[in-house]
Scaffold this motif. Structure first.
Motif, PDB file in Angstrom:
ATOM      1  N   ARG A  46       4.568   0.652  -0.815  1.00 28.30           N
ATOM      2  CA  ARG A  46       3.268   0.669  -0.778  1.00 28.30           C
ATOM      3  C   ARG A  46       2.163   1.432  -0.048  1.00 28.30           C
ATOM      4  O   ARG A  46       0.947   1.794  -1.039  1.00 28.30           O
ATOM      5  CB  ARG A  46       3.261  -0.859  -0.175  1.00 28.30           C
ATOM      6  CG  ARG A  46       4.554  -1.827  -0.306  1.00 28.30           C
ATOM      7  CD  ARG A  46       4.433  -3.354  -0.392  1.00 28.30           C
ATOM      8  NE  ARG A  46       2.778  -3.951   0.666  1.00 28.30           N
ATOM      9  CZ  ARG A  46       2.433  -4.604   1.480  1.00 28.30           C
ATOM     10  NH1 ARG A  46       3.551  -4.473   2.043  1.00 28.30           N
ATOM     11  NH2 ARG A  46       1.162  -5.383   1.234  1.00 28.30           N
ATOM     12  N   GLU A  49       1.647   3.471  -3.009  1.00 27.45           N
ATOM     13  CA  GLU A  49       1.325   2.532  -4.402  1.00 27.45           C
ATOM     14  C   GLU A  49       0.133   2.501  -4.278  1.00 27.45           C
ATOM     15  O   GLU A  49      -1.315   2.986  -4.834  1.00 27.45           O
ATOM     16  CB  GLU A  49       1.530   1.370  -4.239  1.00 27.45           C
ATOM     17  CG  GLU A  49       1.495   1.206  -5.498  1.00 27.45           C
ATOM     18  CD  GLU A  49       1.498   0.928  -6.849  1.00 27.45           C
ATOM     19  OE1 GLU A  49      -0.278   1.120  -7.968  1.00 27.45           O
ATOM     20  OE2 GLU A  49       1.811   1.960  -6.869  1.00 27.45           O
ATOM     21  N   SER A  53      -2.509   3.866  -7.200  1.00 24.37           N
ATOM     22  CA  SER A  53      -3.051   2.644  -8.030  1.00 24.37           C
ATOM     23  C   SER A  53      -5.087   3.486  -8.179  1.00 24.37           C
ATOM     24  O   SER A  53      -5.602   2.214  -8.886  1.00 24.37           O
ATOM     25  CB  SER A  53      -2.975   0.922  -7.702  1.00 24.37           C
ATOM     26  OG  SER A  53      -3.428   1.387  -6.139  1.00 24.37           O
TER      27      SER A  53
END
Length: 134
Positions: A46, A49, A53
């Motif tokens: 995470r 990410e 993203s």
């Protein structure tokens, strides 16, 4: 300050600034946990990410006033993380007292040139800083 750990800190801050997922993947331990200033916890996937993203973008990112205490193959670094950032389209500028927990010995922590010498970031805890005490 320990030269190896000072170099690790410089490489980590540069990777955070540029959202360098490949470098961060090498610097963060597989079981890494990051605790944000509002108490949320992110695992390594995470944490990375957010960059992949495009949800986290830094205009500036600095790691300074660092004090490192080494304990064999482990170390604790306490410093100040200053950032000008955008998270999910919102302003995330701030000054944070950060405590990093590091361990030596993981594969992939070097940069191919020996820098870092096997150190991995196991965890980080951020606390928002208010005005300094007099």
């Amino acid at each position: 300050m320990d030269r190896e750990l000072a170099e690790f800190g410089r490489r980590w801050a540069k990777a955070e600034l540029h959202g360098d997922i490949d470098m961060l993947d090498r610097l963060l331990a597989e079981d890494f946990r990051g605790v944000g200033p509002r108490g949320f916890i992110l695992d390594k996937a995470r944490w990375l990410e957010r960059y992949a993203s495009g949800d986290l973008i830094h205009d500036s990112f600095d790691w300074k006033e660092v004090e490192v205490r080494r304990h064999g193959d482990a170390a604790v670094a306490i410093g100040v993380q200053c950032q000008q950032s955008i998270v999910d389209g919102r302003d995330a500028d701030g000054r944070f007292r950060a405590t990093q927990f590091l361990a030596k010995g993981g594969e992939g922590a070097g940069d191919g040139n020996g820098a870092g010498d096997g150190w991995r970031l196991v965890g980080i805890h951020l606390s928002a800083m208010s005005e300094p005490l007099p």
